[in-house]
Design a protein around this motif. Structure first.
Motif, PDB file in Angstrom:
ATOM      1  N   MET B   1       0.945  -1.298   0.149  1.00  0.00           N
ATOM      2  CA  MET B   1      -0.162   0.116  -0.018  1.00  0.00           C
ATOM      3  C   MET B   1       0.815   1.114  -0.106  1.00  0.00           C
ATOM      4  N   PRO B   2       1.203   1.721  -1.277  1.00  0.00           N
ATOM      5  CA  PRO B   2       2.167   2.912  -1.427  1.00  0.00           C
ATOM      6  C   PRO B   2       1.358   4.153  -0.765  1.00  0.00           C
ATOM      7  N   GLN B   3       2.140   4.899   0.008  1.00  0.00           N
ATOM      8  CA  GLN B   3       1.390   6.043   0.709  1.00  0.00           C
ATOM      9  C   GLN B   3       1.434   7.212  -0.196  1.00  0.00           C
ATOM     10  N   THR B   4       2.541   7.166  -1.375  1.00  0.00           N
ATOM     11  CA  THR B   4       2.806   8.132  -2.282  1.00  0.00           C
ATOM     12  C   THR B   4       2.081   7.962  -3.527  1.00  0.00           C
ATOM     13  N   ALA B   5       1.078   8.498  -3.506  1.00  0.00           N
ATOM     14  CA  ALA B   5       0.102   8.724  -4.683  1.00  0.00           C
ATOM     15  C   ALA B   5       0.750   9.790  -5.656  1.00  0.00           C
ATOM     16  N   SER B   6       1.739   9.278  -6.474  1.00  0.00           N
ATOM     17  CA  SER B   6       2.415  10.272  -7.437  1.00  0.00           C
ATOM     18  C   SER B   6       1.411  10.514  -8.399  1.00  0.00           C
ATOM     19  N   SER B   7       1.819  11.566  -9.430  1.00  0.00           N
ATOM     20  CA  SER B   7       0.960  12.149 -10.273  1.00  0.00           C
ATOM     21  C   SER B   7       0.918  10.898 -11.375  1.00  0.00           C
ATOM     22  N   TYR B   8       1.847  10.430 -11.632  1.00  0.00           N
ATOM     23  CA  TYR B   8       1.723   9.349 -12.770  1.00  0.00           C
ATOM     24  C   TYR B   8       1.133   8.036 -12.242  1.00  0.00           C
ATOM     25  N   HIS B   9       1.840   7.108 -11.171  1.00  0.00           N
ATOM     26  CA  HIS B   9       1.248   6.006 -10.902  1.00  0.00           C
ATOM     27  C   HIS B   9       0.277   6.327  -9.645  1.00  0.00           C
ATOM     28  N   HIS B  10      -1.032   5.870  -9.973  1.00  0.00           N
ATOM     29  CA  HIS B  10      -1.933   5.888  -9.198  1.00  0.00           C
ATOM     30  C   HIS B  10      -1.767   4.995  -7.888  1.00  0.00           C
ATOM     31  N   GLY B  11      -2.701   5.384  -6.776  1.00  0.00           N
ATOM     32  CA  GLY B  11      -2.414   4.692  -5.504  1.00  0.00           C
ATOM     33  C   GLY B  11      -3.100   3.061  -5.652  1.00  0.00           C
ATOM     34  N   ASP B  12      -4.295   3.047  -5.937  1.00  0.00           N
ATOM     35  CA  ASP B  12      -4.746   1.784  -6.029  1.00  0.00           C
ATOM     36  C   ASP B  12      -5.771   1.864  -7.128  1.00  0.00           C
ATOM     37  N   LEU B  13      -5.600   1.866  -8.518  1.00  0.00           N
ATOM     38  CA  LEU B  13      -6.421   2.299  -9.412  1.00  0.00           C
ATOM     39  C   LEU B  13      -7.388   1.326  -9.754  1.00  0.00           C
ATOM     40  N   ARG B  14      -7.072  -0.098  -9.222  1.00  0.00           N
ATOM     41  CA  ARG B  14      -8.150  -1.067  -9.373  1.00  0.00           C
ATOM     42  C   ARG B  14      -9.438  -0.790  -8.755  1.00  0.00           C
ATOM     43  N   VAL B  15      -9.248  -0.559  -7.287  1.00  0.00           N
ATOM     44  CA  VAL B  15     -10.480  -0.104  -6.511  1.00  0.00           C
ATOM     45  C   VAL B  15     -11.083   1.055  -6.787  1.00  0.00           C
ATOM     46  N   VAL B  18     -13.204   0.393  -9.741  1.00  0.00           N
ATOM     47  CA  VAL B  18     -14.477  -0.055  -9.271  1.00  0.00           C
ATOM     48  C   VAL B  18     -15.305   0.900  -8.660  1.00  0.00           C
ATOM     49  N   ASP B  19     -14.779   1.822  -7.742  1.00  0.00           N
ATOM     50  CA  ASP B  19     -15.474   2.720  -7.124  1.00  0.00           C
ATOM     51  C   ASP B  19     -16.182   3.574  -8.003  1.00  0.00           C
ATOM     52  N   ALA B  20     -15.441   4.243  -9.125  1.00  0.00           N
ATOM     53  CA  ALA B  20     -16.113   4.844 -10.180  1.00  0.00           C
ATOM     54  C   ALA B  20     -17.263   4.254 -11.035  1.00  0.00           C
ATOM     55  N   GLY B  21     -16.758   3.146 -11.114  1.00  0.00           N
ATOM     56  CA  GLY B  21     -17.984   2.064 -11.813  1.00  0.00           C
ATOM     57  C   GLY B  21     -19.130   2.189 -11.015  1.00  0.00           C
ATOM     58  N   LEU B  22     -19.112   1.871  -9.851  1.00  0.00           N
ATOM     59  CA  LEU B  22     -20.014   1.784  -8.751  1.00  0.00           C
ATOM     60  C   LEU B  22     -21.002   3.051  -8.630  1.00  0.00           C
ATOM     61  N   SER B  23     -20.269   4.203  -8.696  1.00  0.00           N
ATOM     62  CA  SER B  23     -20.801   5.650  -8.664  1.00  0.00           C
ATOM     63  C   SER B  23     -21.643   5.781 -10.076  1.00  0.00           C
ATOM     64  N   LEU B  24     -20.985   5.368 -11.113  1.00  0.00           N
ATOM     65  CA  LEU B  24     -21.548   5.790 -12.573  1.00  0.00           C
ATOM     66  C   LEU B  24     -22.949   4.730 -12.422  1.00  0.00           C
ATOM     67  N   ALA B  25     -22.774   3.517 -12.193  1.00  0.00           N
ATOM     68  CA  ALA B  25     -24.039   2.532 -12.231  1.00  0.00           C
ATOM     69  C   ALA B  25     -25.041   2.814 -11.271  1.00  0.00           C
ATOM     70  N   ARG B  26     -24.924   3.810 -10.098  1.00  0.00           N
ATOM     71  CA  ARG B  26     -25.966   4.012  -9.310  1.00  0.00           C
ATOM     72  C   ARG B  26     -27.105   4.818 -10.122  1.00  0.00           C
TER      73      ARG B  26
END
Lengths: 211, 211
Positions: B1-15, B18-26
């Motif tokens: 779990m990298p605490q450095t969410a740099s501009s290029y590499h996302h922290g945890d893009l997978r979740v 999924v969160d974005a998908g959940l929000s859109l699907a709502r």
DNA sequence: GCGATATGTTCACAGTGTTCACATCGGCTC
DNA sequence: GAGCCGATGTGAACACTGTGAACATATCGC
């Protein structure tokens, strides 16, 4: 009805497109009926579909109405078979009610692609088709259920209080089973077992109506 | 779990996806969760989704599993509320069975977009997700139904013969009603009336189980 | 510190629904 | 019967989608 289907102008492209859509949907369900795919199957250019349908959705709705016709046909066939050898009014009414449910399930199992299409017909949201077929010699599936329930009430199979809103428990159980057997966890099960299970669902909900 | 969410590499893009998908699907249901739309919502390039999901279908399935989690949560909440003040074992078992159905319906009515997604979870065909959640602290919806029916049989609410395959009448009625109220002819009806109707459907099918 | 690896980007391609200007035909009026 | 006009089908284009390949960048193990 022009008998000269010249190479340029099609005879009756609208029904040709609906037929092509019906044919495609039989295998691939609703996803298979796209304007490019349907026009391709009809041997015509994609844009020609827009002379007969406002947009993709309208084309799908037209095919869905045709599919609902098929559904209604197999329902009346099943009802006729079941009510043929019924004795009194009560058993005839019950047989008709069972026929509505069993015919619906029979169609879903036999033609899942068309069944998926026919469902769109019941969606009242903007763009959805009306639930009642007006241009058909056969009554809409839902009206058959209403009629069967009315007949049950008249024959004393259910009370007037039980009749009230009885459409929805019945429709829920039958439609739910068809959906489960068609797109859900029961997909691919043995057809005979599915038919038996469907019969059980129909009989259970009819019994539950009188509770 | 990298605490450095740099501009290029996302922290945890997978979740995040999924969160974005959940929000859109709502709001938009399953159609709203496309790879371009989801990645856009997550502020990332379309192709990045393919580092975490095989294809569009896999992304949808991941979001669907999350939606099924929500469904399961509202079901356990409803079950807890109903079984709280039940007397003996028989009434507790019946309350649990009712809670399964009513919770399912409650979720469908409250979150139709997520509900549509959660349904995909029950499709066993190639590409469909497994029906059983393994990575969740909450049991899958279907398992809750099985458990409730077992408890009913143990408490003598239904006989062993009636227990057999009882999942399917129950699931059919409840799922069918949810589908009708969510995508079918009952869309847009008064929520209170729908809730009452749902209760009637659940009670009817439970009564029908003993016929 | 440095390479290996995982992760995100850019570009390209095929497919879709849709529109618009154009082509062609059938049926109407003169 | 001649000629036009509206109805119907075409072709090319646009914006959008999912997806793959080549490239860029950040993180981790040695």
């Amino acid at each position: 009805m022009p008998q000269t289907a010249s190479s340029y102008h099609h005879g009756d492209l609208r029904v040709a497109l609906v037929d092509a859509g019906l044919s495609l949907a039989r295998e691939g369900g609703v996803d298979a009926v796209g304007v490019r795919e349907v026009t391709r199957a009809a041997g015509v250019s994609p844009a020609s579909a827009y002379r007969h349908f406002d947009d993709h959705r309208a084309l799908v709705v037209a095919v869905a109405l045709a599919a609902q016709d098929r559904l209604a046909e197999t329902m009346v066939a099943r009802i006729s078979a079941l009510t043929a050898d019924a004795g009194n009014a009560a058993s005839t009414a019950t047989a008709r009610l069972r026929g509505v449910g069993l015919g619906y399930i029979e169609f879903a199992l036999a033609e899942p692609g068309w069944f998926e299409l026919a469902l769109l017909t019941f969606d009242p949201r903007p763009g959805g088709a009306p639930a009642v077929i007006v241009d058909s010699e056969v009554p809409a599936p839902f009206l058959m259920l209403v009629g069967a329930l009315d007949e049950c009430a008249a024959a004393g199979v259910i009370t007037a209080a039980q009749r009230e809103h009885a459409e929805w428990p019945c429709w829920s159980a039958v439609h739910g089973f068809a959906d489960i057997a068609t797109r859900g966890p029961l997909v691919g099960q043995d057809p005979a077992a599915l038919a038996a299970l469907g019969e059980r669902v129909v009989d259970a909900i009819i019994a539950g109506l009188r509770a």
